[in-house]
Enzyme design. Structure first.
Site, PDB file in Angstrom:
ATOM      1  N   GLY A   1       0.717  -1.149   0.048  1.00  9.43           N
ATOM      2  CA  GLY A   1       0.091  -0.022  -0.159  1.00  9.43           C
ATOM      3  C   GLY A   1       0.813   1.338   0.208  1.00  9.43           C
TER       4      GLY A   1
ATOM      5  CG  ASN B   1       0.540   4.714  -6.038  1.00  8.17           C
ATOM      6  OD1 ASN B   1       1.488   5.187  -6.176  1.00  8.17           O
ATOM      7  ND2 ASN B   1      -0.640   5.094  -6.055  1.00  8.17           N
TER       8      ASN B   1
ATOM      9  N   GLY C   1      -0.634   7.634   1.084  1.00  3.38           N
ATOM     10  CA  GLY C   1      -1.267   7.655   2.619  1.00  3.38           C
ATOM     11  C   GLY C   1      -0.156   7.279   3.181  1.00  3.38           C
ATOM     12  CB  ILE C   2      -0.140   5.282   6.699  1.00 10.72           C
ATOM     13  CG1 ILE C   2      -1.125   6.197   7.131  1.00 10.72           C
ATOM     14  CG2 ILE C   2       0.947   4.613   7.468  1.00 10.72           C
ATOM     15  CD1 ILE C   2      -2.009   5.169   8.029  1.00 10.72           C
ATOM     16  N   GLY C   3       1.376   4.580   3.602  1.00  4.07           N
ATOM     17  CA  GLY C   3       2.402   3.454   3.009  1.00  4.07           C
ATOM     18  C   GLY C   3       3.398   4.221   2.394  1.00  4.07           C
TER      19      GLY C   3
ATOM     20  CB  SER D   1      -7.547   0.150  13.204  1.00  3.40           C
ATOM     21  OG  SER D   1      -8.618   0.917  13.476  1.00  3.40           O
TER      22      SER D   1
ATOM     23  CE1 TYR E   1     -10.293  -0.648   7.361  1.00  2.00           C
ATOM     24  CE2 TYR E   1     -10.542  -0.148   9.909  1.00  2.00           C
ATOM     25  CZ  TYR E   1      -9.762  -0.278   8.704  1.00  2.00           C
ATOM     26  OH  TYR E   1      -8.467   0.774   8.650  1.00  2.00           O
TER      27      TYR E   1
END
Length: 343
Positions: free
Chosen positions: A61, A63, A65-67, A188, A217
């Site tokens: 992930g 690409n 945000g956090i990643g 989370s 989720y």
């Protein structure tokens, strides 16, 4: 309509009522302000200055945000970065190279909603890398339009949990070759809002309960903590540590994507308000991932759930050893692990 009804009843014209409305509004605003201040004051920036020259890290992930922020931070420390994502990462890769002057940044396709893609990605890594020092299982989605992927798994569970469960198994050999391999799972606090059981691990489409989708989720994030704990236990003595983290409520595209599927005005207002009051940006959210991946303070620490860069209490179900074993065995079945791939 509501205000008109109050007027008809004679309430809206009274000074006492008007003062009451103002008082309630003021209390709500003060409460939201205090929540915002608490969130800002509790925020922790990793103080680790660890150099990662000679080390290799995979970030899923990566690409955006956090990643992306995590990959950027690790690259700035001299680490070789393998960005893994389902989308085109060429621009993100070039940006990281430009910002860090680190040419050892590579982008590879990984579709966690396909077990074949996970296996193809892992096979490519096994051929190209001699060792792996850091594996950050970060990619995730909030909701999905369909109930099943091509592998017969629920998309949210497969992208957030099953895909990373398989990927970690396939790369364990490389991690063991590192002097101190680290695995970090992004979970989370919503893991506390779950209804996870062995029956609905892959979401029961035939007989779903009324609110099952609301817990999807949270179930995926709870499964992540359970898996991280079990990996930690099984890998003791190998030099590989495994921890899960809570990055906070981060303003990323995961919420925008949720809106496109979950079209509910009240849900959108709740998420928007939560983001305004408690939300943090991607750089802030990445701090706990970076800390878990590089901090010398955490050397040898394994099986922890980190929030604000310190260990936190986990959801109660993670302490249910029998349930954790059942979830682990079922996960092995769902991702199709061979006897040789099992730990």
């Amino acid at each position: 309509m509501f205000w008109r009804a109050l007027k008809l009843c004679g309430f809206a014209d009274t000074t006492l009522f008007q003062y009451g409305i103002v008082a309630v509004f003021t209390v709500i605003c003060l409460f939201l302000l205090l929540c915002h201040l608490h969130c800002r004051l509790a925020f922790y920036v990793t103080r680790s200055s660890a150099c990662l020259v000679g080390k290799t890290a995979i970030v899923t992930g990566a690409n955006s945000g956090i990643g992306y922020q995590t990959a950027l931070n690790l690259a700035s420390r001299g680490c070789k970065i393998i960005m893994a994502d389902v989308t085109d990462m060429e621009d993100s890769k070039l940006d990281i190279i430009k910002f860090t002057n680190n040419p050892n940044v590579f982008a590879k396709h990984l579709d966690l909603s396909s077990l074949k893609s996970v296996r193809d990605f892992a096979s490519e890594i096994l051929k190209s890398e001699d060792k792996l020092d850091i594996l950050i299982n970060n990619a995730g989605i909030g909701v999905a339009k369909n109930n099943r992927t091509g592998d017969g798994l629920h998309p949210v569970m497969q992208v957030n949990y099953f895909g990373h469960f398989l990927l970690t198994h396939l790369l364990i050999g490389l991690l063991k070759k590192s002097a101190s391999g680290r695995i970090v799972f992004t979970s989370s606090l919503l893991a506390f809002t779950n209804n996870l059981s062995l029956k609905n691990l892959n979401f029961d489409c035939q007989n779903p309960k009324r609110f099952d989708r609301l817990f999807m989720y949270g179930n995926s994030k709870l499964s992540i903590i359970m898996a991280a704990d079990t990996f930690a236990e099984k890998l003791k003595g190998t030099g590989v540590t495994v921890n899960s983290v809570h990055p906070g409520l981060v303003k990323t595209s995961i919420f925008t994507n949720t809106y496109t599927v979950q079209r509910n005005v009240f849900f959108q207002m709740f998420v928007w308000l939560s983001q305004c009051v408690l939300g943090r940006d991607s750089w802030e959210g990445s701090q706990v991932l970076v800390h878990a991946a590089v901090s010398r303070e955490l050397e040898g620490m394994t099986g922890e759930f980190l929030g604000e860069c310190v260990p936190r209490r986990k959801p109660s179900k993670t302490y249910n050893e029998e349930l954790c074993k059942e979830i682990w065995k079922a996960s092995e079945f769902y991702v199709g692990l061979t006897p040789e791939e099992k730990l």
